[in-house]
Design an enzyme around this catalytic site. Structure first.
Site, PDB file in Angstrom:
ATOM      1  N   GLY A  74      -5.346   0.832  -4.332  1.00 11.66           N
ATOM      2  CA  GLY A  74      -6.664   1.457  -4.295  1.00 11.66           C
ATOM      3  C   GLY A  74      -7.439   1.418  -5.599  1.00 11.66           C
ATOM      4  O   GLY A  74      -8.599   1.835  -5.634  1.00 11.66           O
ATOM      5  N   LYS A 117      10.310  -3.494  -2.933  1.00  8.44           N
ATOM      6  CA  LYS A 117       9.211  -2.536  -2.816  1.00  8.44           C
ATOM      7  C   LYS A 117       9.042  -2.284  -1.319  1.00  8.44           C
ATOM      8  O   LYS A 117       8.688  -3.185  -0.554  1.00  8.44           O
ATOM      9  CB  LYS A 117       7.925  -3.096  -3.409  1.00  8.44           C
ATOM     10  CG  LYS A 117       6.845  -2.034  -3.375  1.00  8.44           C
ATOM     11  CD  LYS A 117       5.490  -2.560  -3.673  1.00  8.44           C
ATOM     12  CE  LYS A 117       4.508  -1.643  -3.005  1.00  8.44           C
ATOM     13  NZ  LYS A 117       3.235  -2.271  -2.774  1.00  8.44           N
ATOM     14  N   GLY A 171      -6.646  -1.965  -1.082  1.00  7.07           N
ATOM     15  CA  GLY A 171      -7.812  -2.845  -1.076  1.00  7.07           C
ATOM     16  C   GLY A 171      -9.144  -2.134  -1.090  1.00  7.07           C
ATOM     17  O   GLY A 171     -10.197  -2.779  -1.067  1.00  7.07           O
TER      18      GLY A 171
END
Ligand SMILES: CC(=O)[C@@H](O)[C@H](O)COP(=O)(O)O
Length: 257
Positions: free
Chosen positions: A186, A98, A159
């Site tokens: 998010g 990732k 976050g």
């Protein structure tokens, strides 16, 4: 929903919920939350974990039978991200990565220039690249054209728990994507995850909403159900929105005095 599996780079996953591990209050809370989430793929920040140390998050994943998706969190340049991916491949024996290349500590938003540069290098080197990207349809398309195996647009800053700030852009990305779209970052609560799936995303990646919830295990279960519900609703097809009321039962044939 056994016939509705997520396929990334030719590999099938039974769960459309990908978990992150950052912010977990303890290893036991993380273990319980991951089990409750039903996830089959979980990210680990390679710059924050020592693969040779015992008792790390890697051990938790191995005990739970969850596949590791190394990420390049903490990298600010293409060079750092490429090096981190290579170290991860060597340490964990996986070519999946990732890809995160962050512009600055303040926003934690992706740096699109460095991201594209890193993605090009990693794809050329045989990696299966899953890039964390802005919710920009043009950039998402570009990353797919480079050869990324999925695109991972943010819902809102990492976050923040602000949910999906630009659902229209997410729909535009989904409409044109030929690779899985994974909503990443998010999300704050279960309805955000359901919305991501209703918008047509193929999967959701989240961490903070679970790891910093008052009860992580319960929120993980809520996220699991939300992803499943959102996916079902997407496949079922929502009714079109109407400007005016429409009686749900027809009036014809009703006896009048
Ligand atoms: C890009 C990134 O770091 C995210 O994948 C993060 O791991 C999850 O974001 P949230 O913590 O906001 O869910």
């Amino acid at each position: 929903m056994e016939d509705d599996r997520l396929v990334i780079a030719g590999e099938e996953l039974g769960s459309r919920l990908i978990m992150g591990t950052g912010g977990a209050p303890s290893m036991s809370a993380l273990r319980a939350a991951l089990a409750a989430s039903g996830t089959e793929l979980t990210t680990v920040a390679m710059r924050r974990v020592d693969p040779s140390a015992r008792g790390s998050v890697l051990d938790v994943l191995s005990e739970c039978g969850i596949r590791v998706l190394p990420n390049t969190a903490g990298c600010f340049t293409a060079g750092e991200a490429v090096l981190t991916a290579k170290l991860a491949r060597e340490a964990l024996g996986t070519a999946w990565v990732k890809l995160e290349v962050i512009a600055d500590e303040h926003t934690l938003l992706p740096d699109p220039i460095e991201l594209v540069e890193a993605a090009e290098q990693l794809v050329a080197d045989g990696f299966v690249v899953l890039p964390y990207t802005n919710d920009d349809p043009v950039l998402a398309r570009r990353l797919e054209q480079i050869g990324c195996a999925a695109v991972m647009p943010l819902g809102s800053p990492i976050g923040s728990g602000l949910g999906i700030r630009n659902p229209h852009n997410i729909e535009l990305i989904v409409e044109r994507a030929g690779v899985p779209v994974i909503l990443d970052a998010g999300l704050g609560t279960a309805s955000d995850a359901a919305l991501a799936m209703e918008l047509g995303c193929d999967a959701v990646l989240l961490a903070t909403a679970v790891t910093r919830a008052r009860r992580p295990e319960r929120m993980a279960a809520a996220m699991r159900h939300a992803v499943e519900a959102g996916r079902l609703a997407r496949l079922a097809g929502r009714i079109p929105k109407r400007r005016y009321a429409q009686a749900s039962s027809p009036f014809e044939g009703i006896a009048t005095s």
